[in-house]
Design a protein around this motif. Structure first.
Motif, mmCIF file in Angstrom:
data_model
loop_
_atom_site.group_PDB
_atom_site.id
_atom_site.type_symbol
_atom_site.label_atom_id
_atom_site.label_comp_id
_atom_site.label_asym_id
_atom_site.label_seq_id
_atom_site.Cartn_x
_atom_site.Cartn_y
_atom_site.Cartn_z
ATOM 1 N N GLU A 139 -13.659 -58.931 23.305
ATOM 2 C CA GLU A 139 -14.645 -59.142 22.234
ATOM 3 C C GLU A 139 -14.483 -58.087 21.130
ATOM 4 N N ILE A 140 -14.158 -56.873 21.525
ATOM 5 C CA ILE A 140 -14.017 -55.773 20.571
ATOM 6 C C ILE A 140 -12.753 -55.925 19.726
ATOM 7 N N MET A 141 -11.665 -56.275 20.376
ATOM 8 C CA MET A 141 -10.371 -56.285 19.703
ATOM 9 C C MET A 141 -9.911 -57.670 19.253
ATOM 10 N N GLY A 142 -10.444 -58.715 19.808
ATOM 11 C CA GLY A 142 -9.978 -60.058 19.477
ATOM 12 C C GLY A 142 -8.821 -60.490 20.350
ATOM 13 N N CYS A 143 -8.275 -59.559 21.130
ATOM 14 C CA CYS A 143 -7.234 -59.854 22.105
ATOM 15 C C CYS A 143 -7.401 -58.868 23.254
ATOM 16 N N GLU A 144 -6.822 -59.175 24.375
ATOM 17 C CA GLU A 144 -6.971 -58.321 25.549
ATOM 18 C C GLU A 144 -5.941 -57.188 25.504
ATOM 19 N N PRO A 145 -6.377 -55.906 25.425
ATOM 20 C CA PRO A 145 -5.417 -54.803 25.484
ATOM 21 C C PRO A 145 -4.792 -54.718 26.884
ATOM 22 N N LEU A 146 -3.512 -54.453 26.930
ATOM 23 C CA LEU A 146 -2.792 -54.399 28.202
ATOM 24 C C LEU A 146 -3.029 -53.071 28.910
ATOM 25 N N GLU A 147 -2.882 -53.096 30.238
ATOM 26 C CA GLU A 147 -3.046 -51.871 31.030
ATOM 27 C C GLU A 147 -1.889 -50.898 30.792
ATOM 28 N N ASN A 148 -0.675 -51.423 30.708
ATOM 29 C CA ASN A 148 0.509 -50.601 30.475
ATOM 30 C C ASN A 148 1.206 -51.069 29.203
ATOM 31 N N PRO A 149 0.779 -50.579 28.052
ATOM 32 C CA PRO A 149 1.392 -51.039 26.804
ATOM 33 C C PRO A 149 2.826 -50.529 26.667
ATOM 34 N N VAL A 150 3.670 -51.387 26.114
ATOM 35 C CA VAL A 150 5.080 -51.043 25.965
ATOM 36 C C VAL A 150 5.456 -50.934 24.492
ATOM 37 N N PHE A 194 2.894 -52.148 18.898
ATOM 38 C CA PHE A 194 1.704 -52.948 18.621
ATOM 39 C C PHE A 194 0.714 -52.883 19.780
ATOM 40 N N GLU A 195 1.218 -53.004 21.000
ATOM 41 C CA GLU A 195 0.342 -52.935 22.178
ATOM 42 C C GLU A 195 -0.322 -51.568 22.286
ATOM 43 N N LYS A 196 0.434 -50.516 22.011
ATOM 44 C CA LYS A 196 -0.130 -49.169 22.045
ATOM 45 C C LYS A 196 -1.169 -48.979 20.945
ATOM 46 N N GLN A 197 -0.920 -49.578 19.804
ATOM 47 C CA GLN A 197 -1.872 -49.504 18.693
ATOM 48 C C GLN A 197 -3.175 -50.224 19.049
ATOM 49 N N VAL A 198 -3.080 -51.350 19.742
ATOM 50 C CA VAL A 198 -4.270 -52.094 20.158
ATOM 51 C C VAL A 198 -5.092 -51.265 21.143
#
Length: 181
Positions: free
Chosen positions: A41-52, A55-59
């Protein structure tokens, strides 16, 4: 991903924080875990547990920033407060820091959405104005001094030399203070 950290996202997070504090489940150490289910709800997408990727790290970084900023805003608005509660853990009597909802926080939670949004918007704008005026207060002091010096000099009450000495000593003092930081 929702690029902008809007007032609506802040309002949602603050309401969730108040809900968690009313249930006596929120501390300054576990707020990130307690609000974990709201990341989509906060981000509009689900942040990953282990970002690679970047973009994932930025989220993930933006999500944690939004949660922390909303917690700090709810503390600044005095919607919640840090309380110490006695607890019994494994037979030991301990003290635990928990956030508790204030009377204003309970009233705020029952207010209509437009009024909540208005309170948050006014608070954010006033914080921005205070930050800017604090940043440039020396400039305001300098302008004020020169306006007063011009008025006094025009009236003839003080000699030009004293005004120059006063200005030079004020600027010297300001310059020395800049080294202290």
């Amino acid at each position: 991903m929702k690029d902008k950290f809007t007032i609506e996202i802040r309002r949602y997070l603050i309401n969730r924080i108040i809900d968690e504090t009313i249930d006596k489940r929120l501390t300054k150490y576990n707020y990130f875990i307690r609000l974990d289910s709201d990341k989509a709800e906060i981000m509009g997408c689900e942040p990953l547990e282990n970002p690679v990727t970047h973009f994932e790290k930025q989220v993930v970084q933006a999500c944690s920033f939004r949660m922390k900023a909303s917690l700090e805003l709810s503390l600044a608005l005095k919607l919640i407060k840090d309380e110490i509660h006695p607890v019994l853990l494994h037979g030991n009597h301990e003290w635990m820091h928990l956030f508790g909802a204030t009377r204003f926080g309970r009233v705020y939670r029952r207010l209509p959405k437009p009024l909540q949004t208005c309170i948050i918007g006014l608070t954010l704008k006033s914080q921005k104005i205070i930050k800017t005026t604090t940043k440039y207060k020396w400039l305001a002091g300098l302008v004020s001094f020169f306006m007063l010096a011009a008025k006094v000099w025009q009236s003839g009450a003080i000699d030009k030399a004293w005004i120059g000495i006063s200005a030079a000593s004020g600027l010297l003092f300001l310059w020395l203070l800049s080294f202290w930081r």
